[in-house]
Design an enzyme around this catalytic site. Sequence first.
Site, mmCIF file in Angstrom:
data_model
loop_
_atom_site.group_PDB
_atom_site.id
_atom_site.type_symbol
_atom_site.label_atom_id
_atom_site.label_comp_id
_atom_site.label_asym_id
_atom_site.label_seq_id
_atom_site.Cartn_x
_atom_site.Cartn_y
_atom_site.Cartn_z
ATOM 1 C CB SER A 21 -0.924 -0.043 1.229
ATOM 2 O OG SER A 21 -1.942 0.925 1.110
ATOM 3 C CG ASN A 22 -0.341 4.661 -1.388
ATOM 4 O OD1 ASN A 22 -1.023 5.448 -0.738
ATOM 5 N ND2 ASN A 22 -0.825 4.026 -2.452
ATOM 6 N NE ARG A 23 4.279 8.713 4.375
ATOM 7 C CZ ARG A 23 5.104 9.734 4.211
ATOM 8 N NH1 ARG A 23 6.253 9.559 3.609
ATOM 9 N NH2 ARG A 23 4.776 10.928 4.628
ATOM 10 C CB ALA A 88 -2.393 7.289 -3.412
#
Length: 216
Positions: A21-23, A88
């Site tokens: 995943s991402n932030r 995102a």
Amino acid sequence: MKFLITAGPTREPIDPVRYLSNRSSGKMGYAIAEAALETGHEVILISGPVNLTPPDGAKLISVATSDEMFDAVHRHARDCAILVMCAAVADYKPARVSRQKIKKRDQTLSLELIPTRDILASLPQDRQFIVIGFAAETENVEENARQKLRDKNCDMIIANNVSSSDSGMESDENEVTIFFRDGERQRISRAPKKIIARELVKIFLNAREKRLTKKT
Ligand code: C5P
């Protein structure tokens, strides 16, 4: 008018307990949803996993993976006026998802990644709604944003530099530059995401208005 807004990250499973995943916190997308509702518009919010309460009045569609987000966008895009792709979305996902938890071993482990389907690039060229993409960049912000504007066939791209920790991802503040198809650009200097969101909604409505007057 109907806004379709995506927000937050996606999660791409590796095995039953792990994911990539991402932030992304979802704050910018949720702020845009709130600003659109404040001005009397209808909002469908397609959200990845975030720790935020959806704004009152938004129709929330919760998704986890990029494939789920892809399907949800395609299901709802046709009858919206403004599509804001703030999420995102992961650019890569594991080529295979292990059915069992991958065991820890005393050697290196390689994951094969394949590109996810690009939701923006998959939208029809001939469409009634306007499309806004986002670009989170750590370098060559303008060049990369203009490239995305062309490649993903967006009406505008909102670029933010995510290399500093006090603006962009996870932060309550942001500063953005909007790149338009006619080569114009507009900067919104650093401010809380809620303030930026109100400015952005005005800009989206303007672009929609311009599009309608061009067609008549
Ligand atoms: O290529 P990049 O991920 O930087 O592009 C960001 C923009 O493209 C965002 O608007 C994001 O929502 C969208 N995107 C998409 N489908 C993907 C990856 C990104 O629509 N698979």
